[in-house]
Structures are given as C-alpha cells and as structure tokens.
Design an enzyme around this catalytic site. Structure first.
Site, PDB file in Angstrom:
ATOM      1  N   GLU A  60      25.062  83.445 104.477  1.00  0.00           N
ATOM      2  CA  GLU A  60      24.054  82.425 104.794  1.00  0.00           C
ATOM      3  C   GLU A  60      24.326  81.132 104.044  1.00  0.00           C
ATOM      4  O   GLU A  60      24.113  80.042 104.581  1.00  0.00           O
ATOM      5  CB  GLU A  60      22.644  82.952 104.487  1.00  0.00           C
ATOM      6  CG  GLU A  60      22.155  84.031 105.455  1.00  0.00           C
ATOM      7  CD  GLU A  60      22.778  85.388 105.232  1.00  0.00           C
ATOM      8  OE1 GLU A  60      23.392  85.598 104.160  1.00  0.00           O
ATOM      9  OE2 GLU A  60      22.668  86.268 106.110  1.00  0.00           O
ATOM     10  N   HIS A 129      12.464  92.350 107.235  1.00  0.00           N
ATOM     11  CA  HIS A 129      12.491  91.793 108.589  1.00  0.00           C
ATOM     12  C   HIS A 129      11.095  91.321 108.981  1.00  0.00           C
ATOM     13  O   HIS A 129      10.754  91.340 110.163  1.00  0.00           O
ATOM     14  CB  HIS A 129      12.983  92.819 109.620  1.00  0.00           C
ATOM     15  CG  HIS A 129      14.381  93.305 109.369  1.00  0.00           C
ATOM     16  ND1 HIS A 129      14.669  94.277 108.457  1.00  0.00           N
ATOM     17  CD2 HIS A 129      15.570  92.920 109.916  1.00  0.00           C
ATOM     18  CE1 HIS A 129      15.973  94.504 108.448  1.00  0.00           C
ATOM     19  NE2 HIS A 129      16.541  93.696 109.324  1.00  0.00           N
TER      20      HIS A 129
END
Lengths: 324, 368
Positions: A60, A129
């Site tokens: 990322e 999540h």
C-alpha cells in the site's frame, strides 16, 4: 434510465473518466486484468490498455508513493486500496506526502488523485474488513474526504473528485455496494463537492450521516415519522470540505440534532460536527446534540449487529433527544 | 555449505581517479575541459555555501543546516550525467545537484533564510530546497518516501513517451525503510526509467552502517529486485559521471531502473543539531581527507594544466563575494506574508481556512 448498483455506477464513472481524459490511470492490487476484487475496474484494462489500468505488487505504501510520482508528472491517478483497513502502510505517504505536496512545494507541484477504498462493516469481515477510517484522514490538512451513499451519488461524486485538483480519499460503502440500487444516467454528470444533500425534509430534529449509515438513518427517520416526529435527514456526501451552511440552517430550524456514524464514537467525526453545530446553533438548540456511533472497541465479528449503529439504535437516539 | 558462503555476493567498487588526480592511461571520457572546471567550481560553491550557512545557523540567522561536505562529488557528478529536464528527487544532502542545474547562490540563500522569495514560501525547514524550473523536486524530511514517488514519476515519463528519467537520491540509512523496497520493486516490475542513487556515507545521524545492514551494503538489493546495479567510488567524479550516464542509457533503452551505490563519507555532522564527536573519532574522519572529491578533481585539473593556485585564489575570492552578496540579499528580503500560511493547502481556500485566517488577522490588528 438504467438501474445500477454502486459498483456498476463507479465502474461507469471510471469508464467515462478514462474516455474523457487520457491522463487518468487506475491501479492497485487485482485492479488490472481481474478488474478488482469488487469488480469496480472491470473492462478498463481491456478497453484502455495495460499502461492505464494495471495490477500492482502488494504494498500500500508503494501504491501511494507511486501514485504521487505519477501525479507530480501530470497524470491523474486513481489508486485503489483493496480494503480501507489496509490503508495504514500507506498512511505516511498519504498524510505526510500526498496531502502536503501542494503546500510544502509552494504550489510548484500538486498531487491531484482519487484514492478509492471500500470501508465499513456489516459484511461479516471481522476487524480487518470492517473499519471506518475516515477520522484518521479528516485530521489531515490537504486531503479531502468524500463518502457516497448510493449509485447516483457515487457516480456524480466520483467524477467530481477525478476532475478536482486536490488529493481526495473516496470511501465506498462496501456493505451496500450491490444492495443499493438507483436510476443512474449513462451520460457524464457531476455532483459538486462540499454540498450536502437534504435527503428528507423535517421540522423536529436534524439527523446527520453519510455512506452506508445514511440508509440506517433514513429507516430510523421513517419509523420516527410514524411516531409523529418529523426528522430532517442530511447526507453529508463530502466530509471535507464540509457543507456547514446546510447543517446550520437545518439545526437552526429543528433545534435538535443527532449525528450517526459507524466509526468508534471517541475522536470520531461526530465529535467535530457536534462542536461546530454547538458553536453555531447554541441559541437555537432545544436539546444536547446526540451521537449514535460505533463503540470504542475494535470491530467484533460475532457481535457486529450490536456494534453497528443500526436504525433501531438511531431511533433510540432520536427519542432520547426529543425528550428534552 | 556454510552460511557465510551462501551470502558471498560481493560488489566491486568502480573507481578511475586516484588520490593524486590521475586517470588510468587510455581512460576515455566525454567531459570537456570547461565542464570539468565548472564541476570543480560548483563543488567549491556548494562547500562554501554549506560553510557559510552553518556559521549563520550559529549566529541565529538560519534555523537549521544540513551540510554535504565530502559528498559533493556524488551530487554534482550525477547531475552532470543527466539532461537538464530529468527530474531529481532529493533526500536532503544533494544541494550540489541543484546548484549544478543553475540555481544561484542568491536563490539558494532565499530558501535557506525562508523569506518571501523561497519557492516553498518558508513553509518547511531550511535545506528543503526544490525548484520546478530546475526540475528538482522539493525535499521532504520523511526519509525514503521519495523512492516510490520517483518510480511513479518515471512510470509517467515512460507512458508519456518523454525523453526523460527521474533520479532519486537517498542514503544507506533510508534504504532500511519500507519505501525503499516498495519503490525499487515497483520500478523494476514496470521497467520505469529511474536511477536510484544511494550515497553510502557510513552514518545515519550517529548510527554506523553495521546497524543498518548485515549484507554487503545496498547494491545486492538491486540485483534481488531485478535491476542493473553498480557500485562506484562516490568521491570520484569520473566514476559517478560515467556510471550515471550509463544508467541513463539503460533507462532510455527501456531496460528498466538502475541502482547505483556510491561509496562516500559524511565528513561533517548530520546537521547543525548533531555533534559527531560523541560517536566517532577524529582520526576516522581524517582518513577521508585525501579522498576528498573536490581535492581529487583539483589535482586532476592542475595535472592537466587547466588550473593553478593563482586561478584558484581568483575564483574563490570572486565566489566568496558572490555568496556574501547572496546572503545579504536574502537577509534583506522580508518573510512571507501571513496570508501564505493559509494558501496552497488545497487548490482553493475552503470556508474554515478563510475563517481561521480572518481570526488571525484580527488578532494581529489588535496587537498593532
């Protein structure tokens, strides 16, 4: 007019952006050939080539730093972080570098880009999540934050973000990616940033939210209506820049306010909204401003239904506020 | 097999210029006499400006200075090998490169004193230079963040089909950051035309190299990421120039990024906030005196009959005057206006920043 879900509307917006501006590129993990794990980038690589839509290594911070270099050379990157929960390795690049780029270079360079990322709970995704990470990024001068609540909004807001000159975090409510459906024009249209939407007019109480939470708020408002309470529901659309005028006009009219979001209550954006409203509407307030938010725990998978500020909880907050 | 044998990847250091200023017989290069003299002058200018800024910091005129003493060869010779538009991404000890690009002593001083002529409008610390007209990206304090950015910029150059590369400076300490690994990996995967230029200068503030890595320096990592890699004597401008030029050619042939590890030594402190006598011996620093890149080039120029003591004195006298005039000009230039504090956060000024600016203006009025 075709009916689309949020994924289809985002995909449609991306196709329009790619078609109308050849500086636009999109990349991220599984974004290219596969079209994204949620299918938001389907067809882009096939139609516009692997140079403009591609897969990245799993990093990322690499995705964010790479996007910044592309932006500095005049491209318009749309990097995707597969889940908002995984954005933190890129936090330094976003917060220290991308957001501050225009300021610290004295406007010699800027980092116009749209960081797309699905956020929020309700999908049995457990802690990693399910998080709502907006507060961590709202404390960042130089970075705008936009959260759409339905397919029509998603397309119009995303196109505005892509055509803006600033770095923007575009958080997508993944719980309602497919559940939320709306008529969406096929043509190119934009919803301006910094303009909230009054989704339902009312006189007794102002209920403020954004993203997936907005739908819980609408349900709670409908329930309250049955009890004779007229709730005005505001969908913020953009958290930064914030449409303070719409908010204050509404609260001055109703005298009562509930703010709701999924993220943990402490240090959440609800606190900021509460302070702003309190300062601007104090003499009009009939009751303390109430917050209906996630708890200050990590996100519990087993108890996610109790964690989320769903419509019954929002209704309780409305009733509490009406008691004054 | 013993584990040490499995780790036997060793990089030789490419070096041409010896300590007396001689090049190997038959060694060919394409640097004109004028270019060599300019290289020497810019290195001396860099050194002088650094010295003066350090003095000004002691006098309270400048807040903070990062000198580049001993490493001027890395910055100047690498910039010499590039085209003027090639985009430079700095760490912070590469002022020689931006001066080579033509940034004047006066422009540099405006930045160091953070006045209204500083392109960054006095928003960052000193020594965080950057100039778009010199294709030199503004320094940020965060270490190694520039590495994936340089990869991304090079990717853009590639798909825009520009005759352009990016060159990214960093040092061996920054190469421990995750950004280094992500940046090299992305660049190699997409064959981005970027030159990663590592100044291995022995120290990250006080931390010696043995606490940064256990392998043979930084170079083997380039091979591991799948890119052509060179190790050069960073104090030999001929080696730095030659290898950087080769690296640019490799990039422009579409063969992907290149890693250069330039072996050098940070002769001065990390910054004006550092005291190296607390962690290293003077003798160690003195060992590097004869390896000085400026001295070696000067000896070479003298041997070639291009330079002498008389010319050196005349040049230095004039250059010192230029630097003093530059500092004087910067000292006489006002600070950036209060308004600039609220500008450039976004493309437009939002209501909250406008309100805060008006609040501050009102406070200022009350004071006066």
């Amino acid at each position: 007019m075709p009916v689309m879900n949020i994924i289809e509307a985002i995909n449609n917006a991306l196709h329009i952006a790619f078609e109308t501006d050849d500086r636009v590129i999109a990349f991220g993990e599984d974004v290219g050939f596969f079209g994204g794990v949620f299918r938001a980038t389907v067809g882009l690589q096939e139609k516009y080539g692997v140079e403009r839509c591609f897969d990245t290594p799993i990093s990322e911070l690499g995705i964010m730093g790479f996007a910044m270099g592309c932006a500095q050379m005049g491209l318009k990157p749309i990097p995707e972080i597969q889940f908002a929960d995984y954005i933190f390795p890129g936090y330094d690049q976003i917060v220290n570098e991308i957001a501050k780029g225009r300021y610290r270079t004295g406007n010699q360079w800027s980092n116009g880009m749209v960081i797309r990322t699905p956020y929020g709970g309700g999908i049995h995704g457990g802690h990693y999540h399910s998080q709502s990470i907006e507060a961590q990024f709202l404390h960042t001068p130089g970075l705008k934050v936009v959260i759409p609540s339905d397919p029509y909004e998603a397309k119009g807001l995303l196109l505005s973000c892509i055509r803006a000159d600033d770095p923007i975090l575009f958080m997508e409510p993944k719980r309602i990616y497919r559940a939320s459906k709306a008529e969406v024009p096929l043509e190119d249209y934009m919803i301006p940033l910094g303009k909230a939407k009054i989704a339902k007019e009312g006189n007794d109480l102002t209920l403020i939210g954004y993203g997936a939470q907005h739908h819980q708020n609408m349900t709670a408002a409908a329930e309250a209506e049955k009890m004779g309470i007229s709730v005005e529901v505001i969908d913020l659309r953009t958290l930064n820049p914030l449409d303070i005028e719409t908010i204050t006009a509404s609260v001055k009219k109703t005298g009562r306010c509930v703010v709701a979001h999924e993220a943990p209550i402490t240090g959440g954006f609800g606190g900021e909204l509460t302070a702003l409203i309190q300062q601007r509407c104090f003499l009009h307030l009939e009751a303390p401003i109430n917050r209906c938010c996630g708890f200050d725990t990590p996100y519990s998978n087993a108890h996610e239904k109790r964690y989320l500020p769903d419509s019954p909880r929002v209704l309780i907050s409305i009733l509490e506020t009406m008691k004054y | 097999m013993r584990s040490t044998e499995r780790m036997a990847m060793k990089f030789e250091t490419i070096s041409y210029l010896d300590l007396e200023g001689n090049l190997p017989s038959g060694f060919k290069h394409d640097l004109s006499d004028e270019t060599l003299i300019r290289a020497y002058k810019i290195m001396q200018l860099t050194r002088r400006i650094d010295e003066r800024m350090i003095t000004l910091q002691r006098q309270g005129v400048v807040n903070f200075v990062i000198g580049s003493r001993g490493e001027e060869g890395c910055s100047v010779a690498s910039a010499m090998a590039l085209k003027p538009d090639d985009l430079l991404y700095f760490q912070y000890r590469e002022q020689g490169a931006i001066l080579w690009r033509g940034l004047s002593a006066e422009e540099y001083s405006h930045h160091m004193l953070l006045n209204e002529k500083d392109p960054s409008k006095g928003r960052q610390m000193s020594n965080h230079y950057g100039s778009k007209k010199h294709s030199a990206m503004t320094v940020s304090s965060t270490l190694a963040t520039q590495i994936p950015q340089a990869a991304g910029a090079a990717y853009a150059m590639k798909i825009q089909k520009k005759d352009m590369v990016s060159l990214c400076y960093f040092a061996e300490g920054a190469a421990s950051e995750g950004d280094f690994h992500a940046g090299l990996n992305f660049a190699a995967v997409y064959k981005c035309p970027v030159i990663f230029f590592c100044r291995n200068n022995h120290y990250a503030i006080s931390t010696p190299r043995k606490f940064q890595y256990a392998g043979d320096g930084i170079a083997p990592r380039g091979v591991a990421y799948g890119m052509q890699t060179f190790r050069v004597d960073g104090n030999d401008i001929f080696a730095v120039y030659d290898i950087t030029k080769k690296a640019r050619e490799i990039c422009m042939r579409g063969e992907g990024p290149v890693l250069i590890e330039a072996m050098t030594y940070r002769v001065g402190p990390h910054s004006t906030a550092d005291d190296p006598t607390r962690y290293r011996k003077d003798e160690e620093v003195c060992d590097w005196d004869p390896k000085c890149p400026v001295l070696r080039l000067k000896l070479h120029l003298i041997k070639k009959g291009l330079w002498n003591d008389e010319k050196d004195k005349a040049f230095k006298d004039a250059m010192h005057q230029e630097v003093e005039a530059a500092i004087e000009s910067a000292r006489n230039t006002p600070k950036p206006s209060l308004e600039t504090m609220f500008q450039d956060v976004y493309a437009d000024i939002p209501w909250n920043l406008q309100e805060q600016y008006e609040f501050l203006q009102a406070l200022e009025k009350e004071k006066n």
